[in-house]
Design a protein around this motif. Structure first.
Motif, short mmCIF file in Angstrom:
data_model
loop_
_atom_site.label_atom_id
_atom_site.label_comp_id
_atom_site.label_asym_id
_atom_site.label_seq_id
_atom_site.Cartn_x
_atom_site.Cartn_y
_atom_site.Cartn_z
N GLY A 213 112.35 -38.16 -10.63
CA GLY A 213 113.46 -37.58 -9.88
C GLY A 213 114.26 -36.60 -10.70
N HIS A 214 114.48 -36.93 -11.98
CA HIS A 214 115.26 -36.05 -12.86
C HIS A 214 114.54 -34.71 -13.06
CE1 HIS A 214 118.03 -34.98 -16.08
NE2 HIS A 214 116.98 -34.64 -16.82
N ALA A 215 113.23 -34.76 -13.25
CA ALA A 215 112.46 -33.52 -13.46
C ALA A 215 112.56 -32.61 -12.24
CB ALA A 215 111.00 -33.85 -13.75
N ILE A 216 112.46 -33.20 -11.05
CA ILE A 216 112.54 -32.41 -9.81
C ILE A 216 113.95 -31.85 -9.62
CG2 ILE A 216 112.43 -32.57 -7.29
CD1 ILE A 216 110.19 -34.69 -7.71
N GLN A 217 114.95 -32.70 -9.80
CA GLN A 217 116.33 -32.30 -9.56
C GLN A 217 116.78 -31.19 -10.51
OE1 GLN A 217 119.22 -35.39 -10.21
NE2 GLN A 217 120.91 -34.20 -9.38
N THR A 218 116.52 -31.36 -11.80
CA THR A 218 117.02 -30.37 -12.76
C THR A 218 116.34 -29.02 -12.54
OG1 THR A 218 115.45 -31.23 -14.38
CG2 THR A 218 117.71 -32.03 -14.52
N PHE A 219 115.03 -29.03 -12.29
CA PHE A 219 114.33 -27.77 -12.05
C PHE A 219 114.89 -27.08 -10.81
CE2 PHE A 219 110.94 -25.53 -9.74
CZ PHE A 219 110.67 -24.53 -10.66
N THR A 220 115.05 -27.84 -9.74
CA THR A 220 115.51 -27.27 -8.47
C THR A 220 116.93 -26.72 -8.57
OG1 THR A 220 114.09 -28.81 -7.25
CG2 THR A 220 115.88 -27.78 -6.03
N GLU A 221 117.82 -27.51 -9.12
CA GLU A 221 119.22 -27.08 -9.20
C GLU A 221 119.39 -25.91 -10.16
OE1 GLU A 221 121.38 -30.71 -9.96
OE2 GLU A 221 121.20 -31.36 -7.86
N ASN A 222 118.57 -25.85 -11.19
CA ASN A 222 118.63 -24.70 -12.09
C ASN A 222 118.19 -23.40 -11.42
OD1 ASN A 222 119.62 -26.14 -14.26
ND2 ASN A 222 117.60 -26.51 -15.18
N GLN A 223 117.47 -23.53 -10.32
CA GLN A 223 117.06 -22.35 -9.54
C GLN A 223 118.09 -21.98 -8.48
OE1 GLN A 223 114.30 -20.63 -10.31
NE2 GLN A 223 113.78 -22.07 -11.94
N GLY A 224 119.17 -22.75 -8.39
CA GLY A 224 120.23 -22.46 -7.43
C GLY A 224 120.07 -23.11 -6.08
N PHE A 225 119.12 -24.05 -5.97
CA PHE A 225 118.88 -24.75 -4.71
C PHE A 225 119.41 -26.18 -4.79
CE2 PHE A 225 115.06 -21.76 -4.56
CZ PHE A 225 115.69 -20.86 -3.72
N SER A 226 119.38 -26.89 -3.66
CA SER A 226 119.88 -28.26 -3.63
C SER A 226 118.79 -29.20 -3.10
CB SER A 226 121.13 -28.36 -2.75
OG SER A 226 120.85 -28.01 -1.41
N ILE A 227 118.87 -30.46 -3.55
CA ILE A 227 117.90 -31.50 -3.18
C ILE A 227 118.49 -32.40 -2.10
CG2 ILE A 227 116.87 -33.65 -4.01
CD1 ILE A 227 115.19 -31.55 -5.01
N VAL A 228 117.74 -32.60 -1.04
CA VAL A 228 118.15 -33.57 -0.01
C VAL A 228 118.00 -34.98 -0.60
CG1 VAL A 228 117.53 -34.55 2.23
CG2 VAL A 228 117.55 -32.06 1.91
N ARG A 229 119.01 -35.82 -0.43
CA ARG A 229 119.01 -37.14 -1.06
C ARG A 229 118.74 -38.29 -0.09
NH1 ARG A 229 122.89 -37.13 -6.27
NH2 ARG A 229 122.56 -34.95 -6.88
N GLU A 230 118.88 -38.04 1.19
CA GLU A 230 118.74 -39.13 2.16
C GLU A 230 117.30 -39.50 2.44
OE1 GLU A 230 122.67 -37.11 2.93
OE2 GLU A 230 120.65 -36.47 2.43
N PHE A 231 116.36 -38.64 2.07
CA PHE A 231 114.94 -38.91 2.30
C PHE A 231 114.21 -38.79 0.98
CE2 PHE A 231 116.63 -37.62 6.36
CZ PHE A 231 116.04 -38.52 7.24
N CYS A 232 113.13 -39.54 0.84
CA CYS A 232 112.47 -39.61 -0.46
C CYS A 232 110.98 -39.86 -0.27
CB CYS A 232 113.09 -40.72 -1.31
SG CYS A 232 112.98 -42.37 -0.57
N GLY A 233 110.25 -39.81 -1.38
CA GLY A 233 108.86 -40.22 -1.36
C GLY A 233 108.78 -41.74 -1.25
N HIS A 234 107.55 -42.24 -1.12
CA HIS A 234 107.40 -43.67 -0.82
C HIS A 234 106.01 -44.15 -1.22
CE1 HIS A 234 104.92 -42.42 2.67
NE2 HIS A 234 105.81 -41.45 2.77
N GLY A 235 105.94 -45.45 -1.53
CA GLY A 235 104.64 -46.05 -1.69
C GLY A 235 103.85 -45.95 -0.39
N ILE A 236 102.53 -45.95 -0.53
CA ILE A 236 101.67 -45.79 0.65
C ILE A 236 100.34 -46.47 0.37
CG2 ILE A 236 100.80 -43.54 -0.17
CD1 ILE A 236 100.77 -42.67 2.82
N GLY A 237 99.71 -46.95 1.43
CA GLY A 237 98.42 -47.62 1.29
C GLY A 237 97.93 -48.04 2.65
N SER A 238 97.79 -49.36 2.86
CA SER A 238 97.43 -49.84 4.18
C SER A 238 98.62 -49.73 5.14
CB SER A 238 96.93 -51.29 4.12
OG SER A 238 97.92 -52.13 3.57
N LYS A 239 99.81 -49.59 4.58
CA LYS A 239 101.01 -49.30 5.37
C LYS A 239 101.44 -47.86 5.13
CE LYS A 239 102.98 -54.01 5.36
NZ LYS A 239 102.11 -54.67 4.36
N PHE A 240 102.08 -47.27 6.15
CA PHE A 240 102.56 -45.88 6.08
C PHE A 240 103.63 -45.76 4.99
CE2 PHE A 240 103.63 -42.25 9.32
CZ PHE A 240 103.67 -41.33 8.28
#
Length: 274
Positions: free
Chosen positions: A154-181
């Motif tokens: 998360g830190h790697a994504i956030q710092t890169f993105t914010e250094n480019q002048g953009f913002s990260i949405v925080r309410e949605f995220c990646g997730h584990g996945i497998g036999s369940k969505f």
């Protein structure tokens, strides 16, 4: 929190599901042009998944607690739509950007991926947003290896993105996945290094940053699914499904038509991602 560790047999089946999801996007690519509707793209994807791949479109009728069943087979999020946009009869026009999010179920296992498409000739700002978001996803993927913590990703994504002048949405995220969505863990696209769960071989999860050109605040539309930027600024998202291997990572959702990884993914990492 219970994180399922995939066996070698599970991983083999997830490789197939991931590749199939990416191949749906390959199939759709030549159709994403001015004049088509997202409804038409949805039908193309549905028919391909069901009749060609002999698989199941996971979003169709998906209904997590508190939600009405999702009515389509893919998600199509256009311009200021952040995620979960429902395909409809509105025509895509020159300069639009659209995220197409595909999840297939094959032999009981899920493959989940999304790409950004620029319809016709996109403006410089839109192209930059899509490009930086793609790099942000790969900044997160490049961190994946045993012993790393989710906060490092998360830190790697956030710092890169914010250094480019953009913002990260925080309410949605990646997730584990497998036999369940959606499984544990949650994979935040912001955070502090050295925090949250430690990665171990056999974990499989998505990395899917949502990046806004303006502020990070979002709101939900009346359909109960579509999320948009509050300030109506453009939003972009890319997504891959990733396995933690003994030495690094493997990206399951790659296919012949996948965009190449950024230049900073090289050497052993590129081999791991192949």
């Amino acid at each position: 929190m219970t994180i399922t560790i995939k066996t070698a047999a599970d991983i083999e089946l997830m490789r197939v599901a991931g590749r199939l999801a990416s191949e749906v996007l390959d199939m759709l690519t030549p159709h994403v042009k001015p004049g088509i509707t997202t409804e038409q793209l949805d039908k193309l994807a549905h028919d391909h998944i069901v009749h060609v791949q002999q698989a199941i479109p996971a979003p169709l009728n998906y209904a997590p607690p508190g939600y009405t069943p999702y009515p389509k087979s893919i998600c199509t999020s256009v311009n200021h739509q952040v995620c979960h946009g429902i395909p409809n009869d509105k025509v895509l026009k020159n300069g639009d950007i659209v995220n197409i999010d595909v999840t297939v179920i094959k032999d009981g296992w899920h493959g989940d991926t999304s790409r950004m498409y620029i319809v016709g000739e996109g403006g410089i700002a839109a192209r930059r947003l899509c490009s930086i978001t793609y790099e942000a996803m790969w900044k997160g993927i490049a961190k994946v290896r045993p012993g790393v913590r989710l906060g490092d990703i998360g830190h790697a994504i956030q710092t890169f993105t914010e250094n480019q002048g953009f913002s990260i949405v925080r309410e949605f995220c990646g997730h584990g996945i497998g036999s369940k969505f959606h499984e544990e863990p949650q994979v935040l696209h912001y955070g502090r290094p050295g925090t949250l769960e430690e990665l171990v071989p056999g974990m499989v999860f998505t990395i899917e940053p949502m990046v806004n050109a303006g502020r990070r605040e979002i709101r939900e539309m009346g359909d109960g699914w579509t999320i948009v930027t509050k300030d109506r600024s453009l939003s972009a998202q890319w997504e891959h499904t990733v396995l933690v291997t003994e030495t690094g990572y493997e990206v399951f959702t790659l296919s012949a038509g996948s965009p190449p990884p950024p230049a900073f993914i090289s050497g052993s990492a590129a081999t791991a991602a192949a």
